[in-house]
Design an enzyme around this catalytic site. Structure first.
Site, PDB file in Angstrom:
ATOM      1  N   GLY A   1       0.786  -1.240   0.000  1.00  0.00           N
ATOM      2  CA  GLY A   1       0.000   0.000   0.000  1.00  0.00           C
ATOM      3  C   GLY A   1       0.811   1.280   0.000  1.00  0.00           C
ATOM      4  N   SER A   2       2.041   1.250  -0.544  1.00  0.00           N
ATOM      5  CA  SER A   2       2.791   2.514  -0.568  1.00  0.00           C
ATOM      6  C   SER A   2       2.152   3.507  -1.544  1.00  0.00           C
ATOM      7  CB  SER A   2       4.271   2.284  -0.886  1.00  0.00           C
ATOM      8  OG  SER A   2       4.430   1.805  -2.189  1.00  0.00           O
ATOM      9  N   ASN A   3       1.559   3.010  -2.617  1.00  0.00           N
ATOM     10  CA  ASN A   3       0.837   3.913  -3.528  1.00  0.00           C
ATOM     11  C   ASN A   3      -0.415   4.473  -2.854  1.00  0.00           C
ATOM     12  OD1 ASN A   3       2.070   4.129  -6.340  1.00  0.00           O
ATOM     13  ND2 ASN A   3       2.225   1.936  -5.946  1.00  0.00           N
TER      14      ASN A   3
ATOM     15  N   ASN B   1      -5.242   3.136 -12.859  1.00  0.00           N
ATOM     16  CA  ASN B   1      -4.323   2.101 -12.365  1.00  0.00           C
ATOM     17  C   ASN B   1      -2.887   2.605 -12.472  1.00  0.00           C
ATOM     18  OD1 ASN B   1      -3.433  -0.572 -11.562  1.00  0.00           O
ATOM     19  ND2 ASN B   1      -2.879  -0.940 -13.696  1.00  0.00           N
TER      20      ASN B   1
ATOM     21  N   HIS C   1       0.956   1.292 -13.166  1.00  0.00           N
ATOM     22  CA  HIS C   1       1.692   0.130 -13.681  1.00  0.00           C
ATOM     23  C   HIS C   1       3.194   0.441 -13.651  1.00  0.00           C
ATOM     24  CE1 HIS C   1       2.202  -3.548 -15.954  1.00  0.00           C
ATOM     25  NE2 HIS C   1       3.100  -2.900 -16.677  1.00  0.00           N
TER      26      HIS C   1
ATOM     27  N   ASP D   1      -4.135  -3.584 -18.875  1.00  0.00           N
ATOM     28  CA  ASP D   1      -3.167  -2.493 -19.078  1.00  0.00           C
ATOM     29  C   ASP D   1      -3.306  -1.837 -20.454  1.00  0.00           C
ATOM     30  OD1 ASP D   1      -2.047  -3.115 -16.574  1.00  0.00           O
ATOM     31  OD2 ASP D   1      -0.621  -4.518 -17.450  1.00  0.00           O
TER      32      ASP D   1
ATOM     33  N   GLU E   1       6.394   5.779  -8.994  1.00  0.00           N
ATOM     34  CA  GLU E   1       4.974   5.420  -9.144  1.00  0.00           C
ATOM     35  C   GLU E   1       4.116   6.362  -8.310  1.00  0.00           C
ATOM     36  OE1 GLU E   1       3.839   1.308  -8.493  1.00  0.00           O
ATOM     37  OE2 GLU E   1       5.747   0.646  -9.290  1.00  0.00           O
TER      38      GLU E   1
END
Ligand code: GRF
Length: 244
Positions: free
Chosen positions: A26-28, A115, A117, A158, A187
């Site tokens: 969950g760093s994003n 999203n 990627h 994607d 990211e």
């Protein structure tokens, strides 16, 4: 009702309600939470965090920030849809969600799902390109640059339009793990830029004019390159804006 109260209420009502879907650390997710709380994304609220897996650290991050969080089995589409509806979700962020969303969800939230990627799409994307495998494929291919892409989620894997990309150089001594770590850092910025656009104006404008930027380490390289050119008596120009 005082006018100040009315104004505050209006502001609260206009908040864009985000659901963030995760499967891991969950760093994003944390980057989005931080961007909302420090005002980088001023008009949004992370309303809900859904994990496809039990016990992941991303759920702790949600708890620590007081965000409603739960695990929903990847095959339980009706619970997912019902939960999103109950929380009046406006847009969805896939932040390391290792599951392909079913068409029902994508159609319900058409052009409202973003999203992140870990590669420069359309390269190194699609079925089988997830986690460390993406970086292994990048190294095996011998490309000099990789990066991160935030894109719209459509019914393919994607394949949705790219919104924001950040370029990261591949080093000669990179392993898949070192590359993964450097890409993960960018990211966060990449995703936040896309989510900000989603919450502010919707993503159509950004989709029509996607942004590509450079990681800090790469920018350093560009500056050195430009300085070298100056020393040679040459000037670096950009076709749209003239001299750099
Ligand atoms: C990220 O590399 C993301 O692109 C990928 O899974 C990783 C998740 O990292 N799909 P985190 O859970 O956000 O830390």
């Amino acid at each position: 009702m005082s006018s100040r109260h009315a104004q505050r209420e209006k502001k609260t009502l206009s908040l864009y309600r985000l659901a963030v879907l995760i499967s891991g650390s969950g760093s994003n997710l944390q980057a989005v939470i931080d961007a909302v709380s420090d005002g980088t994304i001023p008009n949004a609220k992370v309303e809900l965090v859904v994990s496809s897996r039990e016990g992941v650290f991303g759920l702790e991050r949600a708890k620590n920030s007081g965000i409603t969080n739960m695990v929903i089995n990847r095959n339980d589409i009706s619970t997912l849809l019902e939960t999103l509806e109950n929380h009046k979700i406006n847009g969805i962020v896939l932040a390391g969600y290792l599951t392909i969303l079913p068409p029902e969800v994508i159609k319900t939230y058409s052009r409202k799902i973003v999203n992140i990627h870990p590669a420069l799409l359309p390269m190194f994307g699609g079925k089988g390109f997830y986690g460390i495998r993406v970086h292994q494929a990048v190294l095996a291919s011998g490309v000099e640059y990789t990066g991160a892409s935030a894109h719209i989620v459509d019914c393919g894997v994607d394949t949705g339009e790219v919104l924001v990309r950040c370029v990261v150089p591949v080093h000669d001594d990179d392993t898949a793990e070192t590359l993964q770590k450097r890409v993960l850092e960018v990211e966060h910025k990449t995703l936040v830029r896309a989510v900000k656009a989603l919450a502010e104006n919707g993503i159509d404008e950004l989709a029509s004019k996607p942004v590509t930027f450079f990681s800090d380490e790469d920018r350093k390289g560009l500056i050195e390159f430009a300085q070298g050119l100056t020393e040679l008596g040459k000037t670096l120009t950009d076709a749209d804006n003239g001299e750099l």
